[in-house]
Scaffold this motif. Structure first.
Motif, short mmCIF file in Angstrom:
data_model
loop_
_atom_site.label_atom_id
_atom_site.label_comp_id
_atom_site.label_asym_id
_atom_site.label_seq_id
_atom_site.Cartn_x
_atom_site.Cartn_y
_atom_site.Cartn_z
N UNK A 404 -4.65 -2.90 -20.83
CA UNK A 404 -5.52 -2.94 -19.66
C UNK A 404 -6.46 -4.13 -19.67
N UNK A 405 -6.72 -4.69 -18.50
CA UNK A 405 -7.61 -5.84 -18.37
C UNK A 405 -8.84 -5.42 -17.56
N UNK A 406 -9.92 -6.15 -17.77
CA UNK A 406 -11.17 -5.88 -17.07
C UNK A 406 -11.56 -7.11 -16.27
N UNK A 407 -11.72 -6.96 -14.96
CA UNK A 407 -12.25 -8.01 -14.10
C UNK A 407 -13.55 -7.48 -13.53
N UNK A 408 -14.65 -8.01 -13.99
CA UNK A 408 -15.97 -7.50 -13.63
C UNK A 408 -16.81 -8.67 -13.14
N UNK A 409 -17.26 -8.59 -11.89
CA UNK A 409 -18.08 -9.67 -11.35
C UNK A 409 -17.30 -10.91 -11.02
N UNK A 410 -16.05 -10.76 -10.59
CA UNK A 410 -15.20 -11.90 -10.22
C UNK A 410 -15.35 -12.15 -8.72
N UNK A 411 -15.60 -13.40 -8.34
CA UNK A 411 -15.73 -13.77 -6.93
C UNK A 411 -14.66 -14.80 -6.59
N UNK A 412 -13.95 -14.58 -5.47
CA UNK A 412 -12.91 -15.50 -5.02
C UNK A 412 -13.20 -15.88 -3.58
N UNK A 413 -13.38 -17.17 -3.31
CA UNK A 413 -13.67 -17.66 -1.97
C UNK A 413 -12.73 -18.81 -1.65
N UNK A 414 -12.76 -19.26 -0.39
CA UNK A 414 -12.00 -20.44 0.00
C UNK A 414 -11.08 -20.20 1.17
N UNK A 415 -10.30 -21.23 1.51
CA UNK A 415 -9.43 -21.20 2.68
C UNK A 415 -7.96 -21.05 2.32
N UNK A 416 -7.67 -20.76 1.07
CA UNK A 416 -6.30 -20.74 0.58
C UNK A 416 -5.45 -19.70 1.29
N UNK A 417 -4.23 -20.09 1.65
CA UNK A 417 -3.19 -19.17 2.10
C UNK A 417 -2.12 -19.09 1.03
N UNK A 418 -1.31 -18.04 1.09
CA UNK A 418 -0.26 -17.93 0.09
C UNK A 418 0.48 -16.62 0.20
N UNK A 419 1.71 -16.62 -0.29
CA UNK A 419 2.53 -15.41 -0.23
C UNK A 419 2.15 -14.41 -1.30
N UNK A 429 -1.64 -0.79 -17.61
CA UNK A 429 -2.28 0.52 -17.44
C UNK A 429 -3.74 0.46 -17.90
N UNK A 430 -4.58 1.20 -17.19
CA UNK A 430 -5.98 1.26 -17.57
C UNK A 430 -6.79 0.05 -17.19
N UNK A 431 -6.33 -0.73 -16.23
CA UNK A 431 -7.06 -1.92 -15.81
C UNK A 431 -8.20 -1.55 -14.85
N UNK A 432 -9.21 -2.43 -14.80
CA UNK A 432 -10.39 -2.17 -13.99
C UNK A 432 -10.76 -3.44 -13.23
N UNK A 433 -10.97 -3.31 -11.91
CA UNK A 433 -11.58 -4.37 -11.11
C UNK A 433 -12.86 -3.77 -10.54
N UNK A 434 -14.01 -4.34 -10.91
CA UNK A 434 -15.27 -3.77 -10.44
C UNK A 434 -16.27 -4.88 -10.11
N UNK A 435 -17.22 -4.54 -9.29
CA UNK A 435 -18.33 -5.45 -8.96
C UNK A 435 -17.82 -6.82 -8.55
N UNK A 436 -16.69 -6.87 -7.85
CA UNK A 436 -16.08 -8.14 -7.52
C UNK A 436 -16.08 -8.36 -6.02
#
Length: 942
Positions: A404-419, A429-436
């Motif tokens: 499991x991976x933890x992504x905490x406080x990740x911000x993604x901005x911009x004009x990017x397009x993509x498939x 299993x057991x991954x977390x995305x929070x406060x992003x």
């Protein structure tokens, strides 16, 4: 994307690998000299033999003690104009050791490389105001390591430039192994960087060969033009990187306040070494393939900036950027886990299409974390974060569990397009995305978790034009998701500042040092100088035999604890004589239960099985897998926010809703003592029997007669099972806590607790005229039984059938009515004899008002149109929820899915979608979104 990161890894740059191998077996020149005393006598050993005047001052720099300090020109007679080689004089100081050689501004010519098997308390230091004031050069086209060491304690290279010119052939480097206390301070590598076939070598290999040793590289700079080519196994040539670490690095390396730009391959290569590698406050810009190849416990990247802009490469470059990734997080053949990326900026303004992601986590890396980092994607088809399947690693062996991976406080901005989505997680299993926070103006999906059960997305904003979340074959819990917020963009810091430029006492000024100068000991890991957020390339272009750092016990890695902790609220010596075992059934189940006494987990618990304040909140899925707990006191029934599971108490299977063990005795009662003796009497309308699993057996102090029990409790729980309802209960002496069917209840309310929900009669009437039949589909929450029905089906929460003119289908429903999802023309519905509006069936039957669509401003769509197979889902909101049966305002067309979905409590739906679409309106926030299958989930929150 054939050239991103290939499933290939050679031993890196051949020259570096061979040089490293040779340096490990160097015969110390002092050993040779010691072979003949006479020879030693005639050569006049010692620095005094090289010059008539030698400074006798001692000095300490960066914790390294030098017994002698000499001036390269005045004391050793070296030529500062670069005409005469300085090899002999420099080699003599290395043989003597315990010497710091200080170089006045100038150019110094080294014709040969200089090797020592072990070198102690030796250093070279430029006396100029900046590193470029003191330059070391060699013959045109030379390809060599100017200094090679095989070990030692206390080696310093400071405030100088190694310059290999612009003739596009050859380059120079330093291969420095030490047992401890290696320092490279304010060193620049200048010149054109050719391909390996034209003589390139890695610039710096700083390796600690003792586990307790430390090396610090501070203020390193390399920004020169490069002849960029493909990875060696894809063509006839390759590039060499800037910093390379081999398998012999087992200690700690800190690289900080440095600027590496425009490399043809890995700026820092550290994929196979077992030592720690820590990168702090550095700028990486336009490095092909990748800036960093790093990973594992003990490794981190903090406060660094990664920038990619293909329009800002030097005109002198040969070739163009191919795939400049920022970080390839991998551990090669070690298959390690742990480590983290923290407080970094990644800016991709313009990049080639073969670039996959700013941060690419390979399957050779187990659990890790990305925290408080910002991504700006101006280039299309580049993800912010891609995290690969550990069962299919591209660059080594499968990473260690947990994955499991933890992504905490990740911000993604911009004009990017993509498939591909901006954040992609595969089989973790057991991954977390929070406060992003994601805010992308291009055509792009947000977050995808595939084959990643027991994962969580919480407190996160996803403001994208595509699908907000995609949960493919994953059980993902969501809470507090929004989509209207703006997100923080990277804030680049400018040029890095080395510690010599700060107030840290490292007197790098001109003039000789003396023993009072202990400035080098203040090696604070300051954050000064994190610079433009450079990015890098991902390929398997290894710049020399390879390694990745590992095992720092202090690193905060994303791998969570191995098992559930025991209840923090319970006493360490409180007995837990009972057990609860929960069994997986093959589908995802989220369950909760509690106990009045202590509760703790056993070794079969998983990291996501939480115990707090006497309550278990956990998940289970696989058939036959168990979660086991020990507990004391009374036991609650189970609640299931998602799915269902089976349970045993003290080895006896129980009904998870009532804790009953037999259909003959469907109800249970627990009498839980409160610290005093209590005498109670209970009467039921049926029969009472001892409960075989809960509490202690009834004793001689307890009197049981059919449907009446008089009992005593003092220290242990009394538990019974019974048929019928409780007709009377009273405490004759004292008091206790009561649990009826696993739910706490007050004594006065116990007799009424057995009263079930009201029963209502629902009737569907056929058309009044002979115009055929009426088809219907009506939902409910509870149980139902057909009373009079010619053609019907009573399903789980659904009544479905057809009724002809002059006939009725009638049902007794115990519970609450839902909605009339289908009622064809001519049919009518009555509830307890009163005709109701099919559009407001549930609301009218319970006397409440219908919620107008205007009060449900948000929509959530479960879309299975582009997938194969069914998707099961559970969605709950903090307000109200209603299924959208028309598609006038939703781009679903005829794809609306007709499979059974069940809404309960007005704010929670358990549904299934095949290759269609389910759409719901709701108010409030999404509190749960658990998806098992490949359908996408998108929400539009007003």
């Amino acid at each position: 994307m054939s050239e991103n990161v290939e499933r290939h890894d050679d031993s890196g740059n051949q020259e570096t690998a061979e040089a490293e191998s040779n340096s490990g077996s160097l015969l110390n020149r002092r050993d040779v000299l010691a072979m003949g005393a006479a020879a030693a006598a005639t050569t006049g050993l010692g620095s005094a033999g090289l010059s008539g005047t030698v400074s006798a001052a001692s000095a300490e720099r960066y914790g390294i003690q030098f017994g002698t300090v000499v001036n390269a020109v005045e004391d050793l007679g070296m030529d500062p104009n670069g005409n005469e080689p300085i090899d002999d004089a420099l080699q003599q100081t290395m043989d003597d050791e315990d010497t710091l050689v200080e170089f006045p501004p100038g150019t110094y010519f080294l014709k040969n490389d200089h090797a020592e098997g072990s070198l102690n308390n030796w250093g070279i230091r430029g006396l100029g105001d900046k590193p470029s004031d003191v330059r070391f050069v060699s013959e045109s086209g030379a390809s060599q390591f100017l200094i090679r060491t095989g070990g030692g304690n206390g080696i310093l290279v400071e405030n100088l430039t190694i310059d290999y010119g612009d003739d596009k052939e050859g380059s120079l480097g330093l291969l420095l192994k030490a047992n401890d206390n290696l320092r490279v301070q304010d060193v620049e590598f200048a010149g054109f960087n050719p391909t390996s076939g034209n003589g390139a070598v890695d610039n710096l290999s700083p390796q600690i060969i003792d586990e307790g040793g430390t090396a610090i590289v501070d203020g390193l700079v390399r920004t020169g033009p490069t002849d960029i080519t493909s990875h060696g196994h894809l063509g006839n040539d390759s590039n060499d990187g800037c910093v390379w670490l081999g398998e012999k690095h087992v200690g700690e390396l800190i690289i900080r306040n440095s600027h590496i730009e425009n490399t043809g391959t890995n700026a820092i290569y550290a994929r196979r070494c077992t030592g720690d590698v820590k990168v702090e406050n550095c700028l990486f810009k336009n490095n092909n393939q990748t800036s960093l190849r790093i990973g594992g416990s003990g490794c981190y990247v903090k406060g660094c900036d990664f920038v990619v802009d293909a329009t800002e490469t030097p005109d002198e470059n040969g070739g163009e950027l191919i795939n400049p990734h920022g970080i390839i997080w991998e551990t090669g053949p070690r298959g390690d886990k742990g480590g983290y990326i923290e407080n970094c900026n990644f800016v991709y303004r313009n990049a080639p299409s073969k670039t996959a992601a700013a941060v690419w986590v390979d399957g050779s890396a187990g659990g890790m974390a990305i925290r408080d980092s910002r991504f700006e994607l101006g280039a299309d088809d580049i993800a912010a974060v891609r995290i690969d399947d550990p069962t299919d690693p591209r660059l080594g062996d499968t990473g260690a569990r947990p994955w499991g991976v933890e992504l905490d406080g990740v911000s993604v901005t911009g004009s990017s397009s993509g498939s591909d989505p901006a954040i992609q997680v595969y089989n973790r299993n057991g991954s977390v995305v929070r406060n992003s926070c994601l805010q992308l103006t291009g055509n792009r999906d947000g977050i995808a978790l595939r084959n990643s059960d027991n994962s969580t997305v919480e407190d996160t904003n996803v403001n994208v034009s595509g699908q907000a979340t995609i949960f493919g074959d994953s059980q993902v819990s969501t809470s507090n998701l929004t989509n209207g917020d703006s997100c923080p963009a990277p804030s680049l810091s400018g040029e890095p500042t080395s510690s010599s430029g700060s107030s840290s006492t490292d007197s790098t000024d001109s003039g000789s040092t003396d023993s009072a100068d202990s400035s080098g000991s203040s090696d604070s890991t300051d954050s000064a100088g994190s610079t433009d957020s450079a990015s890098t390339d991902s390929a398997s272009t290894d710049s020399a035999s390879t390694d990745s750092a590992s095992a720092d016990s202090s690193s905060t890695d994303s791998s969570s604890t191995e098992s559930a902790s025991t209840d923090s609220g319970s006493s360490g010596d409180e007995k837990t004589p009972n057990t609860v075992t929960v069994y997986g059934t093959g589908t995802q189940a989220h369950y909760k239960f509690s106990a009045t006494g202590a509760i703790g987990g056993r070794s079969d618990n998983e990291p996501w099985d939480n115990i707090e304040s006497g309550t278990v909140d956990a998940k289970i899925r696989s058939d036959g897998v168990t979660d086991t707990y020990e507990f004391a006191g009374g036991l609650s029934s189970f609640s299931f926010p998602q799915g269902i599971a089976e349970a045993e108490v003290n080895g006896t299977p129980v009904d998870v809703e009532t804790l009953a063990v037999s259909d003959d005795y469907p109800n249970t009662l627990q009498v839980v003592p409160n610290g005093e003796s209590a005498n109670y009497r209970v009467n039921v309308s049926g029969d009472i029997a001892d409960h075989p699993a809960l509490g202690t057996s009834l004793s001689k102090y307890d009197s049981l007669d059919g449907g009446e029990l008089e009992g005593w409790v003092t220290n242990n729980v009394d538990a019974i099972q019974f048929s019928g309802d409780v007709t009377d209960f009273e405490f004759l002496e004292g008091s206790a806590t009561l649990y009826y069917n696993g739910e706490p209840v007050e004594p006065d309310a116990l007799a009424a607790a057995g009263d079930g929900p009201s029963t209502r009669t629902l009737t569907v009437h056929g058309p009044s005229k002979d115009i055929g039949r009426v088809d219907y589909r009506i939902t409910f929450d509870g149980s139902a039984e057909a009373v009079e029905a010619a053609s019907n089906e009573v399903g789980d929460g659904v009544l479905e059938g057809s009724v002809w003119s002059g006939y009725v289908d009638s049902f007794e429903i115990e519970g609450t009515l839902g909605t009339a999802e289908k009622l064809t023309e001519g049919g009518t519905i009555t509830v307890d004899g009163e005709e109701v509006d099919p559009e407001t069936l549930g609301a009218e039957s319970d006397g409440s008002d219908e919620t107008d669509d205007s009060e449900l401003p948000n929509t959530i769509t479960v879309d299975g149109r582009n997938t194969k197979g069914v998707t099961n889902y559970t969605i709950a909101v903090s307000g109200e929820l209603k299924k959208e049966t028309s598609t006038n305002d939703v781009d679903a067309g005829e794809g609306v899915d007709a499979r059974e979905d069940r809404i309960s409590s007005g704010n929670r739906v358990v549904g299934i979608v095949d290759e269609g679409v389910d759409i719901y309106r709701f108010s409030g926030d999404i509190t749960t979104s658990d998806v098992d299958g490949n359908a996408s989930v998108n929400f539009d929150e007003k």
